[in-house]
Design an enzyme around this catalytic site. Structure first.
Site, mmCIF file in Angstrom:
data_model
loop_
_atom_site.group_PDB
_atom_site.id
_atom_site.type_symbol
_atom_site.label_atom_id
_atom_site.label_comp_id
_atom_site.label_asym_id
_atom_site.label_seq_id
_atom_site.Cartn_x
_atom_site.Cartn_y
_atom_site.Cartn_z
ATOM 1 N N HIS A 122 0.987 -1.105 0.471
ATOM 2 C CA HIS A 122 -0.361 -0.340 0.323
ATOM 3 C C HIS A 122 0.838 0.920 0.014
ATOM 4 C CE1 HIS A 122 -3.162 2.737 1.619
ATOM 5 N NE2 HIS A 122 -3.609 2.327 1.136
ATOM 6 N N ASP A 199 3.147 -4.679 8.302
ATOM 7 C CA ASP A 199 1.754 -4.483 7.766
ATOM 8 C C ASP A 199 0.470 -4.740 8.389
ATOM 9 O OD1 ASP A 199 -0.548 -2.586 6.962
ATOM 10 O OD2 ASP A 199 0.267 -2.246 5.243
ATOM 11 N N GLN A 202 -4.131 -5.713 6.821
ATOM 12 C CA GLN A 202 -5.659 -6.266 6.024
ATOM 13 C C GLN A 202 -6.088 -8.039 6.605
ATOM 14 O OE1 GLN A 202 -8.023 -5.414 3.894
ATOM 15 N NE2 GLN A 202 -7.358 -3.786 3.725
ATOM 16 N N LYS A 225 -10.601 -0.903 10.264
ATOM 17 C CA LYS A 225 -10.611 -1.271 9.681
ATOM 18 C C LYS A 225 -11.060 -3.185 10.381
ATOM 19 C CE LYS A 225 -7.457 -0.129 5.643
ATOM 20 N NZ LYS A 225 -8.204 0.247 4.932
ATOM 21 N N CYS A 363 -4.387 2.072 -3.845
ATOM 22 C CA CYS A 363 -3.751 2.904 -3.363
ATOM 23 C C CYS A 363 -2.430 2.424 -3.521
ATOM 24 C CB CYS A 363 -3.676 3.573 -1.334
ATOM 25 S SG CYS A 363 -4.482 4.942 -1.537
HETATM 26 N N1 PMP Z 1 -2.233 -0.985 4.546
HETATM 27 C C1 PMP Z 1 -2.752 -1.672 3.987
HETATM 28 C C2 PMP Z 1 -2.159 -3.074 3.187
HETATM 29 C C3 PMP Z 1 -3.871 -1.217 3.720
HETATM 30 O O1 PMP Z 1 -5.176 -2.147 3.561
HETATM 31 C C4 PMP Z 1 -4.063 0.093 3.372
HETATM 32 C C5 PMP Z 1 -5.960 0.750 3.799
HETATM 33 N N2 PMP Z 1 -6.155 0.762 2.875
HETATM 34 C C6 PMP Z 1 -3.332 0.851 4.923
HETATM 35 C C7 PMP Z 1 -2.070 0.453 4.554
HETATM 36 C C8 PMP Z 1 -3.916 2.402 4.869
HETATM 37 O O2 PMP Z 1 -4.574 2.047 6.276
HETATM 38 P P1 PMP Z 1 -5.431 3.381 6.865
HETATM 39 O O3 PMP Z 1 -5.548 4.328 5.476
HETATM 40 O O4 PMP Z 1 -5.976 3.045 7.918
HETATM 41 O O5 PMP Z 1 -3.757 4.307 8.002
#
Ligand code: PMP
Length: 406
Positions: A122, A199, A202, A225, A363
């Site tokens: 991401h 990270d 997910q 999430k 993203c």
């Molecule tokens: N890492 C991953 C793998 C994600 O899926 C996401 C959210 N789509 C993020 C980071 C960022 O998370 P947040 O917007 O809640 O900070």
């Protein structure tokens, strides 16, 4: 395993109608819906326990502080950290990664040092390091993915050099659903004396993550999430790293004493929590983790795997369907394109049928470049989704295909 109709009653929003049609919410990778117990907890905190934490001598402030600190212990238990001092509350995954990128690099990274990420990250786990690159001249290396969109482990290993100082990698890809072999990643990195940040944005909502069993150095995830409120997240870090790292932001509870001559910093975890924390959000998050625990992550993972398998089988019978993410170990995410139909059109038309999916690059633009596409349509499932909802999605896609004559 569990009674899905009882579970769905916990999420009032799932009963909504959009455009006069029952909502089919399949955008759980972006954010999950909240069970009523979490909403009630937030309300209860504002109604009965609201006062700023840590600094007050009065009853209500101590009450709020107790709840906030109890939430830290709930998070500790949820990921099996050895101490609640290793749990830092942040705004979410993005802030947690930025915190590590800043504070770890200030202490440990010099020009020419290397950080390894992967092609399936991401943006949060790319751009945070690019900011360090601009500041300190570090080198970012990225591990490739295989034809099945799994991590190319041989390539990953080949990236290590004497200058490798950190691996920062996603547990589960938000686009592909690929579950990375974090045990092997951590074991290999540690054999090269390199710490690892995972990270878990997910993974934590879907898979049991035990930081001590994994021996991971940092784990980050977001409350929103994992059925908790927005604006609150977690950074787990091993004490040995956190103690050496400099604070990320200044102010509030992160100080021990302040003078113009010499300011000293508070102990863990407060050193990294500048300003008033989201002390009501943290209680909401703890309530969400309790809820998830009460259902059981093993049951959740087993049910979601069935949903994914069911959906994948049905998708395969749709002509022109291409699924992105064919890893053998996969979380309940289905990214796809149907030949001749733009992902945006597919998303818009499904929306009109009441089906919420996500479209675009998610993203993860570098991953899109690797896949040679602009974006995908992504359906991401939760334990509150049903097989009937998968049928609705498949019927919806088939309708769109008919409209486009494909
Ligand atoms: N890492 C991953 C793998 C994600 O899926 C996401 C959210 N789509 C993020 C980071 C960022 O998370 P947040 O917007 O809640 O900070």
């Amino acid at each position: 395993m569990f009674d899905i109709s009882t579970i769905r009653k916990d999420f009032p929003i799932l009963d909504s109608q959009v455009y006069g049609k029952p909502l089919v919410y399949l955008d759980n990778g972006a954010t999950t819906q909240k069970p009523k117990c979490v909403l009630d907890k937030l309300n209860d905190c504002y109604l009965h326990h609201n006062a700023n934490v840590h600094r007050g001598v009065h009853f209500l402030s101590q009450d709020a502080t107790d709840l906030h600190e109890a939430s830290r212990r709930t998070v500790q238990k949820f990921i099996n950290a050895s101490s609640s001092d290793e749990i830092i509350f942040t705004r979410g995954t993005t802030e947690s990664i930025n915190l590590v990128a800043y504070s770890f690099s200030e202490t440990f990274l010099r020009e020419g040092d290397e950080v390894i990420v992967s092609d399936m990250e991401h943006h949060s786990n790319i751009v945070s390091w690019q900011l360090v690159q601009r500041r300190k001249g570090i080198v970012i290396k990225h591990a490739r993915i295989t034809e099945n969109q799994e991590l190319d482990f041989e390539h990953f290993k080949s990236l290590f050099t004497e200058r490798t100082k950190l691996v920062s990698i996603t547990h589960v890809s938000n686009v592909l659903g690929t579950i990375n072999p974090v045990e092997e990643i951590v074991a290999y990195a540690h054999s090269r004396n390199v710490p690892v940040l995972i990270d878990g944005a997910q993974s934590t909502p879907h898979i049991r993550v035990d930081v001590q069993a994994l021996d991971v150095d940092f784990l980050v995830f977001s409350g929103h999430k994992i059925y908790g409120p927005t604006g609150v997240g977690v950074l787990y870090g091993k004490r040995k790293w956190l103690e050496q790292m400099i604070p990320y932001q200044g102010g509030g509870e992160m100080i021990q004493s302040v003078s113009f001559e010499n300011t000293t910093f508070n102990e863990l975890p407060y050193k990294f929590e500048a300003g008033t924390p989201d002390f009501i959000g943290t209680v909401g998050l703890a309530s969400a983790l309790d809820y998830v625990t009460s259902i059981g992550l093993d049951s959740i993972a087993a049910y979601e795997t069935q949903l994914l398998q069911y959906a994948t089988d049905k998708f395969k019978s749709i002509p022109g369907m291409q699924i992105y993410g064919n890893a053998s170990d996969k979380s309940a995410v289905l990214s796809f394109l149907v030949e001749g139909i733009h992902h945006y059109d597919m998303g818009l038309l499904l929306d009109k049928m009441g089906i919420a999916v996500r479209t675009g690059h998610h993203c993860a633009q570098p991953l899109m470049q690797v896949l040679g596409i602009e974006g995908t349509v992504r359906a991401s499932f939760s334990f509150y989704n049903t097989f009937e909802e998968v049928d609705s999605l498949v019927a919806g896609i088939q309708r769109v295909c008919k409209m486009f004559g494909v």
